[in-house]
Scaffold this active site. Structure first.
Site, PDB file in Angstrom:
ATOM      1  N   GLY A 182      -5.153   4.521  -4.576  1.00  0.00           N
ATOM      2  CA  GLY A 182      -4.270   4.377  -5.732  1.00  0.00           C
ATOM      3  C   GLY A 182      -2.983   3.717  -5.270  1.00  0.00           C
ATOM      4  N   THR A 204      -9.833   0.192  -2.668  1.00  0.00           N
ATOM      5  CA  THR A 204      -9.691   0.737  -1.315  1.00  0.00           C
ATOM      6  C   THR A 204     -10.862   1.669  -1.064  1.00  0.00           C
ATOM      7  OG1 THR A 204      -7.309   0.570  -1.253  1.00  0.00           O
ATOM      8  CG2 THR A 204      -8.255   2.399  -0.024  1.00  0.00           C
ATOM      9  N   ARG A 221       4.674  -5.350   3.645  1.00  0.00           N
ATOM     10  CA  ARG A 221       4.511  -4.062   2.975  1.00  0.00           C
ATOM     11  C   ARG A 221       3.442  -3.239   3.728  1.00  0.00           C
ATOM     12  NH1 ARG A 221       0.109  -1.444  -0.169  1.00  0.00           N
ATOM     13  NH2 ARG A 221       1.150   0.158  -1.393  1.00  0.00           N
ATOM     14  N   VAL A 222       3.699  -1.953   3.909  1.00  0.00           N
ATOM     15  CA  VAL A 222       2.762  -1.086   4.630  1.00  0.00           C
ATOM     16  C   VAL A 222       2.056  -0.168   3.640  1.00  0.00           C
ATOM     17  CG1 VAL A 222       2.586   0.746   6.364  1.00  0.00           C
ATOM     18  CG2 VAL A 222       4.104  -1.207   6.766  1.00  0.00           C
TER      19      VAL A 222
HETATM   20  N1  ASP Z   1      -3.594   2.764  -1.605  1.00  0.00           N
HETATM   21  C1  ASP Z   1      -3.754   1.337  -1.447  1.00  0.00           C
HETATM   22  C2  ASP Z   1      -2.396   0.730  -1.176  1.00  0.00           C
HETATM   23  O1  ASP Z   1      -1.455   1.043  -1.885  1.00  0.00           O
HETATM   24  C3  ASP Z   1      -4.386   0.656  -2.628  1.00  0.00           C
HETATM   25  C4  ASP Z   1      -5.584   1.345  -3.224  1.00  0.00           C
HETATM   26  O2  ASP Z   1      -5.910   2.466  -2.877  1.00  0.00           O
HETATM   27  O3  ASP Z   1      -6.219   0.752  -4.103  1.00  0.00           O
HETATM   28  O4  ASP Z   1      -2.278  -0.081  -0.300  1.00  0.00           O
END
Ligand code: ASP
Length: 320
Positions: free
Chosen positions: A230, A180, A208-209
């Site tokens: 994360g 991300t 899913r959000v």
């Molecule tokens: N935070 C993002 C999510 O859970 C994933 C990520 O940050 O890698 O959709």
């Protein structure tokens, strides 16, 4: 207003390892180039918000990150992306949730900044893309498709896709890659803004959000701005970005706010990272995960967090 030195920090995810040395160098090159381009724009006097949008677009264009082109696939083999944008000066949030077939999800969030309805999802997001005249774009890369096919063959054993795209076909450790993206800018006039864009966790259920288009994952006001990455559910449970920003607003120094929030997160067994800027120009970060892929521009030069010690919880670069 007196002109200050702009500051920029960007992230490309958090996880358990950056991978081999060659990969670290590729990521570093990508991150340093993007942070440099965002800083150059900020130097011309552009607003923090415009700089954030540019930074997100550049990272969404890179197949190395799980945002825009190179996003992970959901359980049904489709890409659905989410992005949040917050202008700290106006203290205004906008976002797009689970949009498909666009190159730059952040553009939709930016378009919604002055709108009456500022967070749109699914069908509304698709309608908005059409209204904006966005040319349909397929963000699926071969690497992502192969990753999804492997997972399907394995009956989706992984809780999360390898969310930073590998350049090799079969990643050695799919759990180690997340990607991300987030961009935080303090402009020359002292305004803060933040943007976060994601393909999600990967392999998730339909509908899913992600946290990225919520104030838990992306928040700013006149005092501080924070972007998180994360496990989205962990970020939501801690309401992480807003938690840190509110602590700074109430008088805690940014490093103290991060320390407190990340100690609490460690006690709760969370898995995530965050980048932050204060209005005084402090560049800061925190992580409970082993690595945080972040790079920053101090106005004097570029640095990154790619080789922090595993146990490092927080860090700050004070303005000169
Ligand atoms: N935070 C993002 C999510 O859970 C994933 C990520 O940050 O890698 O959709």
């Amino acid at each position: 207003m007196t002109q200050g030195v702009p500051k920029v920090i960007i992230h490309g995810g958090a996880g358990s390892s950056v991978g081999h040395q060659e990969r670290l160098l590729t990521l570093r090159e990508d991150m340093h180039s993007i942070v440099g381009q965002v800083y150059s724009k900020a130097e011309t006097g552009a607003s923090a918000r415009d700089c954030v949008v540019l930074g997100c677009q550049l990272m969404e264009d890179s197949p190395h990150f799980n945002a825009g082109y190179g996003s992970v696939l959901q359980s049904d083999g489709q890409v659905r992306m989410s992005a949040g944008l917050m202008d700290g000066d106006a203290q205004r949030f906008s976002g797009i949730i689970n949009v498909s077939r666009v190159r730059h999800p952040i553009d939709l969030a930016a378009y919604l900044q002055p709108a009456a309805d500022r967070v749109l999802s699914d069908l509304g997001a698709a309608e908005l893309a059409r209204e904006m005249g966005i040319v349909p774009f397929d963000p699926v890369t071969d690497v992502r498709l192969k990753e999804w096919m492997r997972e399907r063959a394995n009956n989706f054993q992984s809780a999360m896709a390898g969310v930073v795209a590998e350049t090799v076909e079969i990643p050695a450790d799919p759990e180690s890659r997340r990607g991300t993206i987030g961009v935080v800018v303090l402009d020359a006039e002292g305004r803060l803004a933040v943007g976060t864009s994601t393909g999600g966790k990967g392999l998730e259920r339909l509908g899913r959000v992600s946290d990225s288009a919520t104030p838990a994952g992306n928040y700013a006001n006149a005092f501080a701005a924070v972007s998180c990455t994360g496990i989205g559910e962990d970020i939501l449970d801690e309401c992480l970005a807003a938690r840190i920003v509110v602590r700074v607003t109430d008088g805690l120094d940014i490093l103290a706010a991060l320390e407190k929030s990340f100690r609490e997160a460690t006690a709760h067994g969370r898995d995530f990272g965050a980048i932050a800027l204060s209005r005084q120009g402090q560049i800061a970060w925190g992580k409970t995960s082993d690595v945080l892929i972040a790079a920053y521009h101090t106005g004097d030069g570029v640095g990154d967090t790619l080789e922090l010690d595993l146990g490092t919880l927080t860090g700050v670069v004070q303005p000169l």
